[in-house]
Design a protein around this motif. Structure first.
Motif, PDB file in Angstrom:
ATOM      1  N   LEU A  35      45.105  21.143  59.899  1.00  0.00           N
ATOM      2  CA  LEU A  35      44.169  22.184  60.272  1.00  0.00           C
ATOM      3  C   LEU A  35      44.855  23.535  60.402  1.00  0.00           C
ATOM      4  O   LEU A  35      46.038  23.616  60.704  1.00  0.00           O
ATOM      5  CB  LEU A  35      43.522  21.845  61.614  1.00  0.00           C
ATOM      6  N   MET A  70      33.357  18.098  66.448  1.00  0.00           N
ATOM      7  CA  MET A  70      33.656  18.205  65.038  1.00  0.00           C
ATOM      8  C   MET A  70      32.301  18.267  64.360  1.00  0.00           C
ATOM      9  O   MET A  70      31.471  17.376  64.552  1.00  0.00           O
ATOM     10  CB  MET A  70      34.432  17.010  64.533  1.00  0.00           C
ATOM     11  N   THR A  74      45.657   8.500  60.078  1.00  0.00           N
ATOM     12  CA  THR A  74      46.353   9.767  59.867  1.00  0.00           C
ATOM     13  C   THR A  74      46.904  10.298  61.181  1.00  0.00           C
ATOM     14  O   THR A  74      46.210  10.295  62.196  1.00  0.00           O
ATOM     15  CB  THR A  74      45.408  10.812  59.244  1.00  0.00           C
ATOM     16  N   LEU A 110      48.725  27.478  67.557  1.00  0.00           N
ATOM     17  CA  LEU A 110      48.965  26.143  67.022  1.00  0.00           C
ATOM     18  C   LEU A 110      49.137  26.178  65.516  1.00  0.00           C
ATOM     19  O   LEU A 110      48.400  26.858  64.819  1.00  0.00           O
ATOM     20  CB  LEU A 110      47.785  25.229  67.341  1.00  0.00           C
ATOM     21  N   PHE A 130      52.678  19.036  69.699  1.00  0.00           N
ATOM     22  CA  PHE A 130      51.548  18.143  69.906  1.00  0.00           C
ATOM     23  C   PHE A 130      51.446  17.147  68.753  1.00  0.00           C
ATOM     24  O   PHE A 130      51.465  17.530  67.586  1.00  0.00           O
ATOM     25  CB  PHE A 130      50.233  18.926  69.978  1.00  0.00           C
ATOM     26  N   PHE A 150      44.378  26.886  62.697  1.00  0.00           N
ATOM     27  CA  PHE A 150      43.763  27.168  63.990  1.00  0.00           C
ATOM     28  C   PHE A 150      43.495  28.654  64.161  1.00  0.00           C
ATOM     29  O   PHE A 150      44.267  29.499  63.695  1.00  0.00           O
ATOM     30  CB  PHE A 150      44.686  26.717  65.123  1.00  0.00           C
ATOM     31  N   ALA A 161      34.440  20.150  57.544  1.00  0.00           N
ATOM     32  CA  ALA A 161      34.116  20.046  58.969  1.00  0.00           C
ATOM     33  C   ALA A 161      34.939  21.052  59.746  1.00  0.00           C
ATOM     34  O   ALA A 161      36.038  21.431  59.328  1.00  0.00           O
ATOM     35  CB  ALA A 161      34.384  18.632  59.489  1.00  0.00           C
ATOM     36  N   ILE A 173      50.132  23.501  62.023  1.00  0.00           N
ATOM     37  CA  ILE A 173      50.484  22.187  61.505  1.00  0.00           C
ATOM     38  C   ILE A 173      51.926  22.173  61.041  1.00  0.00           C
ATOM     39  O   ILE A 173      52.429  23.142  60.451  1.00  0.00           O
ATOM     40  CB  ILE A 173      49.542  21.802  60.331  1.00  0.00           C
ATOM     41  N   GLY A 195      40.087  19.521  52.150  1.00  0.00           N
ATOM     42  CA  GLY A 195      40.160  18.736  53.381  1.00  0.00           C
ATOM     43  C   GLY A 195      41.305  17.758  53.294  1.00  0.00           C
ATOM     44  O   GLY A 195      42.432  18.147  53.060  1.00  0.00           O
ATOM     45  N   GLY A 196      41.024  16.524  53.440  1.00  0.00           N
ATOM     46  CA  GLY A 196      42.075  15.531  53.362  1.00  0.00           C
ATOM     47  C   GLY A 196      43.015  15.628  54.538  1.00  0.00           C
ATOM     48  O   GLY A 196      42.678  16.234  55.551  1.00  0.00           O
ATOM     49  N   ALA A 197      44.178  15.049  54.402  1.00  0.00           N
ATOM     50  CA  ALA A 197      45.137  15.077  55.506  1.00  0.00           C
ATOM     51  C   ALA A 197      45.946  16.357  55.466  1.00  0.00           C
ATOM     52  O   ALA A 197      47.114  16.373  55.794  1.00  0.00           O
ATOM     53  CB  ALA A 197      46.051  13.866  55.427  1.00  0.00           C
ATOM     54  N   ILE A 237      51.984  13.504  53.853  1.00  0.00           N
ATOM     55  CA  ILE A 237      50.983  14.226  53.082  1.00  0.00           C
ATOM     56  C   ILE A 237      51.285  15.725  53.083  1.00  0.00           C
ATOM     57  O   ILE A 237      51.198  16.402  52.083  1.00  0.00           O
ATOM     58  CB  ILE A 237      49.563  13.993  53.663  1.00  0.00           C
ATOM     59  N   ILE A 238      51.569  16.228  54.256  1.00  0.00           N
ATOM     60  CA  ILE A 238      51.844  17.666  54.383  1.00  0.00           C
ATOM     61  C   ILE A 238      53.218  17.856  54.969  1.00  0.00           C
ATOM     62  O   ILE A 238      53.606  17.175  55.901  1.00  0.00           O
ATOM     63  CB  ILE A 238      50.866  18.326  55.362  1.00  0.00           C
ATOM     64  N   THR A 276      40.858  11.418  56.896  1.00  0.00           N
ATOM     65  CA  THR A 276      41.723  12.543  56.582  1.00  0.00           C
ATOM     66  C   THR A 276      40.898  13.819  56.507  1.00  0.00           C
ATOM     67  O   THR A 276      40.354  14.167  55.472  1.00  0.00           O
ATOM     68  CB  THR A 276      42.425  12.309  55.240  1.00  0.00           C
ATOM     69  N   GLY A 277      40.820  14.490  57.622  1.00  0.00           N
ATOM     70  CA  GLY A 277      40.179  15.805  57.619  1.00  0.00           C
ATOM     71  C   GLY A 277      38.739  15.796  58.062  1.00  0.00           C
ATOM     72  O   GLY A 277      38.205  16.825  58.416  1.00  0.00           O
ATOM     73  N   THR A 278      38.092  14.647  58.066  1.00  0.00           N
ATOM     74  CA  THR A 278      36.694  14.634  58.461  1.00  0.00           C
ATOM     75  C   THR A 278      36.446  13.878  59.751  1.00  0.00           C
ATOM     76  O   THR A 278      35.360  13.926  60.290  1.00  0.00           O
ATOM     77  CB  THR A 278      35.819  13.983  57.357  1.00  0.00           C
ATOM     78  N   TYR A 306      49.507  13.523  62.929  1.00  0.00           N
ATOM     79  CA  TYR A 306      49.951  14.897  62.692  1.00  0.00           C
ATOM     80  C   TYR A 306      50.949  15.327  63.761  1.00  0.00           C
ATOM     81  O   TYR A 306      50.912  14.840  64.891  1.00  0.00           O
ATOM     82  CB  TYR A 306      48.763  15.869  62.786  1.00  0.00           C
ATOM     83  N   ASN A 316      49.589   9.932  56.318  1.00  0.00           N
ATOM     84  CA  ASN A 316      48.447   9.061  56.137  1.00  0.00           C
ATOM     85  C   ASN A 316      48.963   7.696  55.732  1.00  0.00           C
ATOM     86  O   ASN A 316      49.603   7.567  54.687  1.00  0.00           O
ATOM     87  CB  ASN A 316      47.498   9.628  55.073  1.00  0.00           C
ATOM     88  N   GLU A 372      54.550  21.441  55.944  1.00  0.00           N
ATOM     89  CA  GLU A 372      54.441  22.889  55.887  1.00  0.00           C
ATOM     90  C   GLU A 372      55.842  23.480  55.884  1.00  0.00           C
ATOM     91  O   GLU A 372      56.832  22.754  55.926  1.00  0.00           O
ATOM     92  CB  GLU A 372      53.624  23.400  57.075  1.00  0.00           C
ATOM     93  N   SER A 416      51.750  16.000  58.318  1.00  0.00           N
ATOM     94  CA  SER A 416      50.737  14.973  58.497  1.00  0.00           C
ATOM     95  C   SER A 416      51.128  13.754  57.679  1.00  0.00           C
ATOM     96  O   SER A 416      51.731  13.870  56.597  1.00  0.00           O
ATOM     97  CB  SER A 416      49.341  15.463  58.112  1.00  0.00           C
ATOM     98  N   TYR A 448      51.898  19.078  65.424  1.00  0.00           N
ATOM     99  CA  TYR A 448      51.592  20.491  65.511  1.00  0.00           C
ATOM    100  C   TYR A 448      52.581  21.152  66.455  1.00  0.00           C
ATOM    101  O   TYR A 448      53.035  20.543  67.420  1.00  0.00           O
ATOM    102  CB  TYR A 448      50.180  20.726  66.059  1.00  0.00           C
TER     103      TYR A 448
END
Lengths: 113, 112
Positions: free
Chosen positions: B100, B48, A31, A43, A90, B102, B31, A45, B95-97, A55-56, A97-99, A33, A50, A58, A48, A35
């Motif tokens: 984030l 994290m 993944t 900051l 950035f 901030f 997380a 997003i 979560g997922g992609a 996926i995203i 993905t996210g974790t 991103y 994957n 915004e 993103s 920013y």
């Protein structure tokens, strides 16, 4: 070796021009991103990806188009640059993905005159 | 969408002091990230964490999932700790992609 690398680090250009910022990660992450950090250092997003799939997206103007030729690269192309696009961009990547832990590039400072 | 509140926004302390930065968020998460941005602009991921506590050197991060709150502590602070510390959480509970969201960051200055 730099884990997440962005080029260029600095970019100064005129309004109306088209420019690209490149990002590459050598971490084998799935993944990536983009920013944007504005003048107030906030900051946010933008996109993103994957495994090369968007996926995203915004609320970013259509003038911004990400391109992921492979999962190690996520480039950002900006058309018809405007003054408000001036910011630090950035790139980041994570394994999951996210974790997973997040790794940032050094940032690309874009100044639009 | 998750909202993040960080406090304090600015913090100036003397070398050696114990520092605490707080972060609260609105939506349950998998997380939470603590990031450090140096005056030069580079961003480094410090922690994290999804539960409990993590320690790395003089830095300690804790999270309370039920209360949707995390703290970053710096023990025996040093001028080189001067930076902006940013809390970040997944934008959506899945979560997922999703990327984030901030916090606005805490600008920390440690004076010798």
């Amino acid at each position: 070796d730099t884990a997440v690398s962005q080029t260029p680090k600095y970019l100064v250009t005129q309004m109306g021009n088209d420019k690209s910022i490149k990002c590459e990660q050598n971490l084998g992450h799935d993944t990536m991103y983009w920013y944007k950090q504005d003048s107030k250092k906030f900051l946010k997003i933008m996109f993103s990806y994957n495994n090369k799939e968007l996926i995203i997206n915004e609320t970013v103007p259509n003038r911004f188009s990400p391109k992921s030729p492979d999962k190690a690269h996520l480039n950002l192309h900006i058309n018809s640059l405007e003054l408000g696009d001036s910011a630090v961009y950035f790139c980041a990547s994570s394994q999951d993905t996210g974790t997973g832990g997040l790794f940032f590039g050094e940032g690309s400072r874009l100044t639009v005159l | 969408k998750n909202e993040v509140e960080q406090s304090p926004q600015n913090l100036t302390a003397q070398e050696g002091e114990f520092i605490t930065i707080n972060c609260s968020y609105s939506v349950g998460i998998s997380a939470l990230h603590w990031l450090q941005q140096h005056p030069g602009g580079g961003i480094v991921s410090l922690f994290m964490l999804s539960s409990g506590k993590k320690k790395h050197g003089r830095l300690i991060a804790t999270i309370n999932i039920q209360e949707k709150h995390s703290s970053l502590h710096i023990t025996a602070s040093h001028p080189r700790d001067s930076a902006v510390y940013i809390c970040a959480v997944p934008s959506y509970s899945g979560g997922g992609a999703d990327g984030l969201t901030f916090g606005k960051g805490t600008h920390l200055i440690i004076q010798p």
